[in-house]
Design a protein around this motif. Sequence first.
Motif, PDB file in Angstrom:
ATOM      1  N   LYS A  46       1.999  95.134 -11.703  1.00 14.46           N
ATOM      2  CA  LYS A  46       2.734  94.322 -11.515  1.00 14.46           C
ATOM      3  C   LYS A  46       2.606  93.549  -9.700  1.00 14.46           C
ATOM      4  O   LYS A  46       2.516  92.307  -9.732  1.00 14.46           O
ATOM      5  N   THR A  47       2.313  94.988  -8.747  1.00 12.20           N
ATOM      6  CA  THR A  47       1.669  94.326  -8.261  1.00 12.20           C
ATOM      7  C   THR A  47       0.002  93.855  -8.130  1.00 12.20           C
ATOM      8  O   THR A  47       0.007  92.317  -6.947  1.00 12.20           O
ATOM      9  N   LEU A 105       0.415  90.020  -9.228  1.00 13.24           N
ATOM     10  CA  LEU A 105       1.574  89.304  -7.957  1.00 13.24           C
ATOM     11  C   LEU A 105       0.414  89.042  -6.704  1.00 13.24           C
ATOM     12  O   LEU A 105       0.158  88.356  -6.387  1.00 13.24           O
ATOM     13  N   ILE A 120      -1.520  85.975  -8.471  1.00 16.07           N
ATOM     14  CA  ILE A 120      -1.463  84.855  -7.960  1.00 16.07           C
ATOM     15  C   ILE A 120      -0.779  84.732  -6.801  1.00 16.07           C
ATOM     16  O   ILE A 120      -1.419  83.339  -6.787  1.00 16.07           O
ATOM     17  N   ILE A 121      -0.524  85.249  -5.554  1.00 17.55           N
ATOM     18  CA  ILE A 121      -0.914  84.833  -4.311  1.00 17.55           C
ATOM     19  C   ILE A 121      -2.800  84.503  -4.026  1.00 17.55           C
ATOM     20  O   ILE A 121      -3.168  83.704  -3.315  1.00 17.55           O
ATOM     21  N   VAL A 156       9.270  82.497  -1.568  1.00 17.19           N
ATOM     22  CA  VAL A 156       8.179  82.547  -1.596  1.00 17.19           C
ATOM     23  C   VAL A 156       7.176  82.541  -0.684  1.00 17.19           C
ATOM     24  O   VAL A 156       7.273  80.645   0.221  1.00 17.19           O
ATOM     25  N   LEU A 160       8.416  86.717 -11.257  1.00 15.06           N
ATOM     26  CA  LEU A 160       8.123  88.449 -10.564  1.00 15.06           C
ATOM     27  C   LEU A 160       9.149  88.658  -9.643  1.00 15.06           C
ATOM     28  O   LEU A 160       9.003  89.967  -9.698  1.00 15.06           O
ATOM     29  N   THR A 161       8.474  88.254  -8.359  1.00 18.74           N
ATOM     30  CA  THR A 161       9.523  88.543  -7.303  1.00 18.74           C
ATOM     31  C   THR A 161      11.220  88.872  -7.722  1.00 18.74           C
ATOM     32  O   THR A 161      12.237  89.299  -7.022  1.00 18.74           O
ATOM     33  N   GLU A 186       5.733  83.254  -9.335  1.00 20.32           N
ATOM     34  CA  GLU A 186       5.599  84.118  -8.367  1.00 20.32           C
ATOM     35  C   GLU A 186       7.093  84.467  -7.651  1.00 20.32           C
ATOM     36  O   GLU A 186       7.691  85.344  -7.832  1.00 20.32           O
ATOM     37  N   CYS A 204      -0.028  87.368 -17.561  1.00 20.50           N
ATOM     38  CA  CYS A 204       1.693  87.223 -17.608  1.00 20.50           C
ATOM     39  C   CYS A 204       2.597  87.657 -19.025  1.00 20.50           C
ATOM     40  O   CYS A 204       3.061  88.056 -18.738  1.00 20.50           O
TER      41      CYS A 204
END
Length: 190
Positions: free
Chosen positions: A3-4, A7, A10-11, A181, A175-176, A172, A81
């Motif tokens: 998951k990290t 993320l 995505i960032i 965000v 996911l979070t 994002e 994803c």
Amino acid sequence: MEKTDLLGVIIREKCSVLCADNYRKIHQFYCDNREILQPKYAIAPGFIQYTNRAVKHGVIIELMRLFDDSSFSIEKLCNECKKHSKSFRRYVKIEGTPRPFSLDETIMAYKNSIKPYRKAISNLRVQRNKIWAHTDTEYIKNPLEAEDKFPVSWGEIENIIEVVKTLLISLEQGLTGSGEVFRFSDGLDV
């Protein structure tokens, strides 16, 4: 992929979109302020022309990185994803209010929104390959010929950027589970 890691991808992709959008905004500033900048054009026409080309180069390279099949493209991100759909929340808190989140709907909305720009993306890819990332001998003397042969408007570029930004923000958030965000800048202090 954890998951990290997802993320982080995505960032990273959001940063590429941010760079492309900021380059686009600089180009727009040059276009919108042509009359004000005209005296500076007269003093340093080569500099202005060079920086404008460099800005266009930046937009195309950053944007095409997101659609390049040889790297981690937006399409591959969507597939990753889906593989890790259990990592996504069913609700996202936006301004303190829980709202439903659907990964499938988010990806489908992206695909429907990007579909009208497939030709523009294809033309950008050709431009990138022929004049921006590689020097194609056919266009060395006149790179504008490739731009004319494979046209893309700045409006299309702006819309593509907006579609990708919307997708990445939604992913994002999903996911979070948070509406808080990394936000894109509203503009440059040019």
